[in-house]
Structure formats: structure tokens, C-alpha cells
Design an enzyme around this catalytic site. Structure first.
Site, mmCIF file in Angstrom:
data_model
loop_
_atom_site.group_PDB
_atom_site.id
_atom_site.type_symbol
_atom_site.label_atom_id
_atom_site.label_comp_id
_atom_site.label_asym_id
_atom_site.label_seq_id
_atom_site.Cartn_x
_atom_site.Cartn_y
_atom_site.Cartn_z
ATOM 1 N N MET A 31 0.847 -1.197 0.000
ATOM 2 C CA MET A 31 0.000 0.000 0.000
ATOM 3 C C MET A 31 0.884 1.249 0.000
ATOM 4 S SD MET A 31 -3.429 -0.955 2.060
ATOM 5 C CE MET A 31 -2.813 -0.726 3.710
ATOM 6 N N HIS A 38 9.271 -3.539 3.418
ATOM 7 C CA HIS A 38 8.823 -3.772 2.032
ATOM 8 C C HIS A 38 10.031 -4.064 1.139
ATOM 9 C CE1 HIS A 38 5.541 -0.920 3.434
ATOM 10 N NE2 HIS A 38 4.848 -1.946 3.007
ATOM 11 N N ARG A 149 5.661 -11.369 7.214
ATOM 12 C CA ARG A 149 4.998 -12.155 8.260
ATOM 13 C C ARG A 149 4.584 -11.292 9.449
ATOM 14 N NH1 ARG A 149 8.961 -16.652 7.269
ATOM 15 N NH2 ARG A 149 9.889 -16.210 9.291
ATOM 16 N N ASP A 151 2.220 -9.267 9.158
ATOM 17 C CA ASP A 151 0.789 -9.525 8.946
ATOM 18 C C ASP A 151 0.620 -11.039 8.792
ATOM 19 O OD1 ASP A 151 -0.402 -6.750 8.668
ATOM 20 O OD2 ASP A 151 1.251 -6.645 7.251
ATOM 21 N N SER A 187 4.396 0.957 8.311
ATOM 22 C CA SER A 187 4.108 2.290 7.777
ATOM 23 C C SER A 187 3.431 3.146 8.842
ATOM 24 C CB SER A 187 3.189 2.174 6.558
ATOM 25 O OG SER A 187 3.783 1.325 5.606
HETATM 26 O O1 PAF Z 1 -0.174 -5.797 3.557
HETATM 27 C C1 PAF Z 1 -0.577 -4.882 2.839
HETATM 28 O O2 PAF Z 1 0.106 -3.882 2.628
HETATM 29 C C2 PAF Z 1 -1.947 -4.976 2.193
HETATM 30 O O3 PAF Z 1 -2.854 -5.610 3.043
HETATM 31 C C3 PAF Z 1 -1.932 -5.650 0.808
HETATM 32 C C4 PAF Z 1 -1.497 -7.106 0.915
HETATM 33 C C5 PAF Z 1 -0.991 -4.912 -0.110
HETATM 34 C C6 PAF Z 1 -3.331 -5.635 0.205
HETATM 35 O O4 PAF Z 1 -3.807 -4.348 0.039
#
Ligand code: PAF
Length: 285
Positions: A31, A38, A149, A151, A187
Site C-alpha cells: 500500500m 517492504h 509475516r 501480517d 508504515s
Molecule cells: O499488507 C498490505 O500492505 C496490504 O494488506 C496488501 C497485501 C498490499 C493488500 O492491500
């Protein structure tokens, strides 16, 4: 060179072209507001695949009423510079109406894995995630997709979705990236004041307490959970959950576990942080 595309059809074509050139495709859905977490996914994609595509899309479907959709950090130029620096081949940054045109009405929803933890606190969240990621997987085509991970539940759900729906996507969960003091990169960390940033370490202390006890032989899920909860409660304004669950099914284990997920979600002021550790598998946070 990093190519930027805005339209779904352009993104699909670029991924098809890469495969037609015999290049395997790596997908990093994000996002935006890219940080080193990332960028570690980009590095993982570069190791495994020949052509790396990053998607940058703040997905409105996965934010509930009163959540931070409007203030979610957006800085496309910085994100693009980060992608260029790391040699990303393709950036897909669609506008919301390109992903969800008028009359859009399809929802991808998965079962039990989406019910506990985040599912309990953010009821429509995972439907929004699975719907957008299903679209991204369909546009990308056969690929290896990287997820962090941090999330953890999201990663498990997306791996399940790809398997259940026969999507030609290998879903890879990459290790959590942490600051030197242990705080997981997010973020949302940029919302924290200095005082809140210091208090946020309560999550790390909680995960470490459980990790240390596990290393000393403690296997009782409630005992491990309580050790973590004590530290989190001391540092945070409000705790959504501190859970001790099976790392695959995400429900409390019925017998002595060989691995245990300690997952936390808690609030500092208006900022909600999540973090986790898999005891028996992950290093000390
Ligand atoms: O983890 C994220 O940043 C978001 O949930 C994703 C996987 C890009 C989906 O919008």
C-alpha cells in the site's frame, strides 16, 4: 529501468511480456509508504525471480469505518525512488476507480482463518484484502508473491486463498524486519510521537518474555500468553488481543504445542500496532 503503469491492462501485459521473455515474475503487493520491510520483500523477490513487480495501492476495501484510510501515508515519489534504487522492473500504481470501477460488486471471502484475531477486531478487513489480492494475482498471472509475516494472519489467508482457488501463485511469507531496538517496521510507526515510540517497545518486551520462557521449557499456552500480555498492557493504552494460537489453524492448541504463535494488536493513542512471534520457529525478536 523501472516502468510505471497505472492501468490494470497495462500491468497484465507487462507481466505477460516478461513471462513470454522466459522471465519468472515476482510480485510484491504493497500500500506504499515503503520502508525497509517492504524493500526486504523486493530483495526476496529478486533472489527468487527474474522480473519484479511492486504494486502500490491503498486499498479502500480493507479499511473499516473510522480507520485510517484518509490519513494513511502516501508518498508516491519516495516509493518510486526506493523501487528504482532496488532495481524493481515494474510499478503498478492504479487509481481506486481503475481497481473498482462503477458497479464493482464482487467479494472474495475466506472461511475460518479470517475469523479470529484481526478478523474479530476488523470485521470486513480480510474480505477487502482477499478481494484486492485476488485481483492482483489475476492481473499478474503465474508468479511468486511476497508478503511480510508481520501480517501473519494475512499471509496465511492469502496462501490458503491461492491454494483453494487454484491460483498459479506461490505465496511466500518473509521474516519480520525490525528496528535495532526490536520494534517491527510498519508504515504506521510514523504516526507515533516520541513518547509513544518508546512505549511501543512494550510489544517487543512481551514477545521476548514469551520467547525466553519457551526457550526455558514453558509450553503452556496460557502461561506464555500471560507473560506477553503483562508487558503489552503495561505499555499500551488499549489492547485488542494478545493471543497464543496454533501457527497453522490460528486457534488455541488442544495439546502441548510444538510451535505457538503469539500475536498482538494494541493501540497507542490513535495508532494501532500489530506484531507476532512463532515460538519454536522464529528467532528472539
Ligand atoms: O499488507 C498490505 O500492505 C496490504 O494488506 C496488501 C497485501 C498490499 C493488500 O492491500
Amino acid at each position: 529501468m523501472t516502468t510505471v503503469v497505472r492501468k490494470p491492462a497495462e500491468f497484465r501485459r507487462a507481466c505477460d511480456d516478461a513471462r513470454a521473455d522466459a522471465r519468472s515474475v515476482g510480485l510484491v503487493p504493497t500500500m506504499g509508504a515503503l520502508h525497509d520491510g517492504h524493500l526486504s520483500l523486493v530483495e526476496a523477490a529478486k533472489i527468487r525471480t527474474d522480473f519484479v513487480a511492486v504494486t502500490i495501492f491503498v486499498n479502500p476495501l480493507q479499511f473499516g469505518a473510522g480507520e485510517d484510510l484518509d490519513r494513511y501515508p502516501r508518498n508516491f515519489e519516495d516509493d518510486l525512488a526506493g523501487c528504482r534504487k532496488r532495481g524493481v522492473d515494474l510499478v503498478f500504481a492504479p487509481a481506486p476507480n481503475a481497481m473498482y470501477p462503477a458497479q464493482f460488486q464482487t467479494n472474495v471471502s475466506i472461511g475460518d482463518l479470517a475469523t479470529p484475531l484481526e478478523g474479530e477486531c476488523r470485521p470486513a478487513h480480510f474480505d477487502g484484502v482477499t478481494t484486492v489480492v485476488a485481483k492482483l494475482f489475476n492481473l499478474t498471472g503465474p508468479c511468486t508473491a511476497m508478503f511480510g509475516r508481520k501480517d501473519y494472519q494475512q499471509w496465511k489467508i492469502l496462501a490458503r486463498m491461492a491454494r483453494d482457488l487454484d491460483m498459479p501463485v506461490e505465496v511466500v511469507g518473509c521474516p519480520i524486519v525490525r528496528e535495532l531496538d526490536g520494534l517491527a517496521l510498519s508504515s504506521r510507526n510514523r504516526y507515533l510521537s516520541d513518547t509513544e515510540r518508546a512505549r511501543a517497545l512494550g510489544i517487543v518486551s512481551g514477545l521476548r518474555a514469551a520467547h525466553d520462557a519457551w526457550a526455558e521449557g514453558e509450553r503452556h499456552p496460557d502461561a506464555l500468553r500471560s507473560l506477553a500480555a503483562k508487558q503489552v498492557q503495561a505499555g499500551f493504552d488499549r489492547v485488542d488481543y494478545v493471543a497464543a494460537v496454533d501457527p497453522d489453524t490460528l486457534v488455541p492448541p488442544t495439546e502441548a504445542p510444538s510451535g505457538l504463535l503469539i500475536a498482538v494488536a494494541a493501540h497507542l493513542g490513535t495508532t494501532r500496532l500489530i506484531d507476532n512471534v512463532v515460538l519454536g520457529a522464529d528467532p528472539r525478536p
